[in-house]
Motif scaffolding. Structure first.
Motif, PDB file in Angstrom:
ATOM      1  N   ASN A 127      -7.638  18.363 -15.209  1.00 18.85           N
ATOM      2  CA  ASN A 127      -7.473  19.328 -16.407  1.00 18.85           C
ATOM      3  C   ASN A 127      -7.245  20.737 -16.090  1.00 18.85           C
ATOM      4  N   ALA A 142      -3.886  22.595 -17.057  1.00 21.64           N
ATOM      5  CA  ALA A 142      -4.042  23.698 -18.013  1.00 21.64           C
ATOM      6  C   ALA A 142      -2.792  24.784 -17.288  1.00 21.64           C
ATOM      7  N   MET A 148       0.636  24.011 -18.311  1.00 20.58           N
ATOM      8  CA  MET A 148       0.912  24.528 -19.566  1.00 20.58           C
ATOM      9  C   MET A 148       1.032  25.998 -19.711  1.00 20.58           C
ATOM     10  N   ARG A 149       0.412  26.901 -18.621  1.00 21.33           N
ATOM     11  CA  ARG A 149       0.585  28.216 -18.626  1.00 21.33           C
ATOM     12  C   ARG A 149       1.958  28.578 -17.990  1.00 21.33           C
ATOM     13  N   VAL A 152      -3.552  25.553 -29.437  1.00 20.46           N
ATOM     14  CA  VAL A 152      -4.059  24.434 -29.228  1.00 20.46           C
ATOM     15  C   VAL A 152      -4.337  23.398 -30.447  1.00 20.46           C
ATOM     16  N   ILE A 170      -7.936  25.147 -20.357  1.00 16.16           N
ATOM     17  CA  ILE A 170      -6.744  25.904 -21.024  1.00 16.16           C
ATOM     18  C   ILE A 170      -7.173  27.244 -21.270  1.00 16.16           C
ATOM     19  N   GLU A 171      -8.472  27.530 -21.936  1.00 19.40           N
ATOM     20  CA  GLU A 171      -8.990  28.898 -22.077  1.00 19.40           C
ATOM     21  C   GLU A 171      -9.015  29.566 -20.768  1.00 19.40           C
ATOM     22  N   ALA A 196      -4.287  18.656 -27.519  1.00 16.81           N
ATOM     23  CA  ALA A 196      -5.368  18.411 -26.746  1.00 16.81           C
ATOM     24  C   ALA A 196      -6.369  17.509 -27.033  1.00 16.81           C
ATOM     25  N   ASP A 243      -1.174  16.277 -24.531  1.00 16.87           N
ATOM     26  CA  ASP A 243      -1.497  16.140 -23.132  1.00 16.87           C
ATOM     27  C   ASP A 243      -1.283  14.786 -22.551  1.00 16.87           C
TER      28      ASP A 243
END
Length: 876
Positions: A605, A609, A612-613, A625, A644-645, A678, A705
């Motif tokens: 994951n 992530a 996605m960035r 999200v 993600i964070e 997500a 996702d």
């Protein structure tokens, strides 16, 4: 020597042998010949061995001691005193038969010798037509046998008519009063009767198909017609018939516990075998019959022979103290020698020492303490009388006492205990979990595609067994596919699971049907971890770990389905046993830390992530999200949000969460927005519907996702009105396979850049479509097909790397299949393995490479035929 004889008498258990050198549950037995010195110093040896066999407990060993010199006269005298002038063609064989049929072995008695008795009686009978057709005379002779002669000539035999019990009830009632019709059914082998005539017409000796019927063949066995036949062929027929009766007495069929109770082989002790008294001729005939028929029989022959008997082995017989090494050498050489019909293939000859020879060794003294009696192992638990009676009481009385609920549930869900060693299941109250390698147990039969995929794999399992039996030198191993094959919570995942099974089947079929005599053979065991893998921990403890401990040829696990707490516990426990696990779609970044033998084809994951960035940066968009409220035990969703964070830090990520589908979702519209879903596959449709309703002309880019691939694979989730003309992008872990396009299945040609691995995959994928299976849900090869194809290929690659390490040196010993720890180490050495989903490099990291991730796009998610397109980071 006595210790070896004890081991040979002890019949193997009815389980697959770990070394795969014997047939299941039986072994090939030698003709053990003990060369005697010229003196009488060993005349009492076989008598002492006979005494040990007579004391065997708890079950008796069917055995006989025959003085070969006087066997012929005793057999002739016995036949003539029964009021017949017939003489047996092979007196020694008849003497053995008579001694074994005696009622002195209790439950171990051989009750029926129907094939041998009929063959011996015909060969000693004379048929002279006296003016009528030959077939009428032979038919009359057979009528005599069928109705009267056998009980007279062989008083210890059971009537032939007892076989009528096997006929259907209506037929039995109809023919009970009609002896001519009953005889006709027997002589023609029709309607369940006539087992002996059918066997005679199918066995290889005297070419029975040269006769148009059993009656005609029987006439060729009788005098004087048999004088025109080759004497060797007729004698081989008699020996083969005798051995067939022994096979039938030992062959387990259905619910016949009496045959399962036979744990000791029939033992014949022949004292004083010479060329002149017929003893050596009988041994040679047994050797030839075993070679030509190719069948294993339960007869162990131990004989004493003179030093000058024609053993003709090409070398001096070794001394008796070398018998264990001689037996190992004989056993290893037997497959090649019997294939070339070696006239001495079955003989194991050792030389007894001269009087005054070497003193007994320490090993001799130790073994001597165990020679007072030979004790066969106990019968299997399920074949013991007390256990059978208890099982009947439980099976009949239990359901009656409980109303039949327990049995009814298991019967309805095909979850009953099974006798096959490849099936182990249990009912947990709402679903059937366990494992299976056979179509007798198929999980989750509600989905036709899932059912077909399992059945296809099980068919290939049987093909692998067949090919291995024909060529035992081929590498043959098993893997376990572990996934959630039952779905009680309403999640529709059958298509995704079917895709992975089809990918495994494609690879399995390519190996198991390959014409090479050295290629890999694969058996696949399918294990069900329950709905959403909630029973994964239980299945691992109760079923898989015992399976791996019992069968060293099961190399590891693939699949694992989804990242939940129970899956993590299963990975940890499998790692504690040193069992490799290759996950197909798990992306929890913490999973490699649970087990040193864990590998994943899916990047973690944290890498998703970062993808996605990069994607949002390339679009200069802002990410939001969206997810349903997750299950507390679903670590996949929790770790994905955390990743993600961290990837977008220090910028705070807006998270929109909903608990039920009735409440409106706060969707942020606009082309500069990326709506990242997500969650699990069952919530993406809710988000797409909300986007379609609120952002009709100003939609954000919706990206799902990697779990959304299940949604893409399931037409029943996509084909709803609310999703018409709504686009969807999603994270793909096998874009290289997907972008091979529909031409991969129609013309075996990938639409992307051709490459050897991808070309081979497309040929197999085309073959799968041509095999008549269920139509795939999407027009391109789904990514899960490619991921599972790669996962199972990695085990073969690890085995091939191990086998290549020996190079060309025959001096280095090698196991056909290495230990699982070696497989795990070979997997960690993989640096540049090319898969159909992209390059694989477990040497760098065990959870896949981030460059394998991509974002794919479908312009209309409700249109199942809509083609997929690459949006971000696709070519590999």
């Amino acid at each position: 020597m006595v210790d070896l004889i004890r081991k040979l008498i002890n019949r193997p258990r009815w389980l697959p042998n770990p070394d795969k050198t014997d047939l299941r549950g039986d072994r090939a037995l030698p003709l053990l010949c003990l060369q005697q010195p010229p003196t009488d110093s060993y005349r009492g040896f076989l008598a002492a061995l006979d005494d040990r066999l007579a004391k065997a407990r708890p079950d008796k060993v069917p055995h006989v001691l025959i003085d070969v010199a006087g066997a012929g006269e005793r057999a002739k005298s016995r036949w003539q005193t029964e009021g017949s002038d017939r003489v047996p063609l092979m007196p020694l064989l008849d003497e053995i038969h008579h001694a074994l049929a005696a009622n002195r072995f209790g439950a171990a008695r051989i009750r029926r010798f129907r094939h041998y008795r009929l063959a011996a009686w015909l060969s000693a009978s004379e048929v002279r037509p006296a003016g009528e057709r030959d077939d009428r005379a032979v038919t009359a002779l057979l009528r005599t046998w069928y109705g009267v002669a056998e009980p007279t000539l062989f008083p210890d035999a059971e009537p032939v008519l007892a076989e009528s019990k096997a006929l259907r009830l209506l037929t039995a009632v109809f023919v009970a009063w009609h002896r001519p019709l009953r005889f006709l059914l027997w002589s023609t082998g029709k309607w369940g009767g006539g087992r002996e005539p059918r066997w005679f017409m199918r066995q290889p000796f005297m070419v029975p198909l040269h006769s148009t019927s059993f009656v005609g063949f029987a006439e060729r066995i009788t005098k004087p017609s048999n004088e025109r036949e080759k004497p060797e062929q007729l004698k081989r027929l008699l020996v083969h018939a005798f051995l067939e009766d022994l096979r039938l007495a030992f062959r387990p069929r259905g619910l016949r516990p009496r045959r399962w109770r036979r744990t000791a082989y029939v033992t014949v002790l022949l004292d004083g075998v010479t060329d002149a008294n017929g003893g050596w001729e009988l041994l040679q005939l047994i050797n030839d019959v075993r070679n030509e028929s190719g069948e294993i029989d339960p007869l162990l022959v131990v004989s004493t022979v003179d030093r000058n008997v024609s053993t003709a082995s090409g070398r001096q017989a070794p001394p008796v103290h070398a018998i264990e090494s001689e037996y190992s050498r004989w056993r290893s050489a037997l497959p090649a020698r019997r294939q070339r019909m070696d006239g001495k293939a079955r003989f194991l000859v050792v030389r007894l020492p001269e009087p005054g020879g070497p003193e007994p060794t320490a090993e001799d003294e130790k073994a001597a303490g165990n020679t007072s009696a030979i004790r066969p192992r106990q019968a299997p638990v399920l074949a013991r009388r007390s256990v059978v009676l208890a099982m009947v009481l439980v099976l009949v009385g239990g359901p009656l006492a409980t109303g039949g609920t327990w049995l009814a549930n298991r019967w309805a869900h095909n979850c009953l205990p099974h006798v096959s060693s490849g099936i182990a299941v249990k009912w947990t109250g709402d679903e059937c979990v366990g494992y299976s390698d056979d179509s007798a147990m198929v999980f989750s039969t509600e989905s036709d595609r899932l059912n077909r995929a399992q059945t296809a794999i099980f068919t290939m399992n049987r093909e692998a067994e067949k090919q291995f039996d024909q060529n035992p030198g081929r590498p043959y191993f098993s893997v376990v596919y572990f996934a959630a094959l039952s779905a009680n919570s309403g999640q529709e995942t059958a298509e995704a699971i079917s895709e992975e099974l089809e990918g495994i089947w494609i690879r399995q079929k390519q190996w198991n049907t390959h014409p090479s005599r050295e290629g890999t053979l694969l058996r696949v065991i399918i294990a069900n971890g329950g709905d959403s893998m909630r029973k994964a921990n239980t299945v691992t403890e109760d079923f898989l770990i015992p399976l791996f401990r019992d069968d060293p040829n099961v190399l590891g696990v693939i699949g694992m389905d989804r990242t939940v707490t129970e899956t993590e516990q299963a990975i940890w426990k499998l790692g504690g046993e040193g069992i490799p696990v290759i996950a197909t779609t798990l992306t929890g970044p913490h999973l490699p830390g649970l087990s040193a033998t864990y590998f994943s084809l899916a990047p973690g994951n944290d890498q998703q992530a970062m993808l996605m960035r990069e994607f949002t940066d390339s679009k200069q968009a802002k990410l939001t999200v969206y997810r349903p409220k997750p299950d507390p035990g679903d670590t996949y969703v929790a770790t994905l949000l955390t990743a993600i964070e961290q990837a977008f830090a220090p910028t705070a990520v807006r998270v929109v969460e909903w608990e039920n589908t009735d409440a409106p979702i706060d969707v942020t519209c606009g082309p500069d927005q990326v709506a990242f879903y997500a969650g699990r596959e069952d919530g993406i449709a809710t988000l797409l519907t909300a986007v379609g309703q609120k952002c009709r002309e100003n939609r954000p880019s919706v990206v799902g996702d990697d779990a959304v691939s299940r949604f893409v694979a399931q037409p029943s989730l996509r084909q709803v009105n609310e999703l018409n003309a709504i686009p969807l992008s999603y994270v793909s872990m096998g874009s290289r396979t997907v972008l091979a396009g529909s031409s991969c299945g129609t013309s075996s040609t990938p639409a992307s850049t051709p490459e050897h691995t991808l070309n081979e995959f497309c040929k197999g994928y085309t073959g799968q479509l041509a095999a008549g299976g269920t139509k795939p849900s999407v027009p391109w090869p789904a990514e899960r097909i490619g991921v599972a194809y790669d996962a199972v290929s990695l085990y073969q690659a690890a085995v091939a790397r191990y086998r290549s390490r020996r190079g060309n040196s025959d001096a280095l010993p090698q196991r056909p299949i290495p230990d699982r720890a070696v497989i795990a180490m070979e997997l960690r050495e993989l640096r540049a393995q090319t898969g159909v989903t992209g390059p694989i490099n477990f040497h760098e990291r065990r959870d896949g490479g981030g460059d394998r991730l991509a974002i794919l796009h479908i312009s209309d998610i409700s249109d199942v035929a809509s083609q997929v397109q690459c949006v971000f980071r696709c070519p590999l």
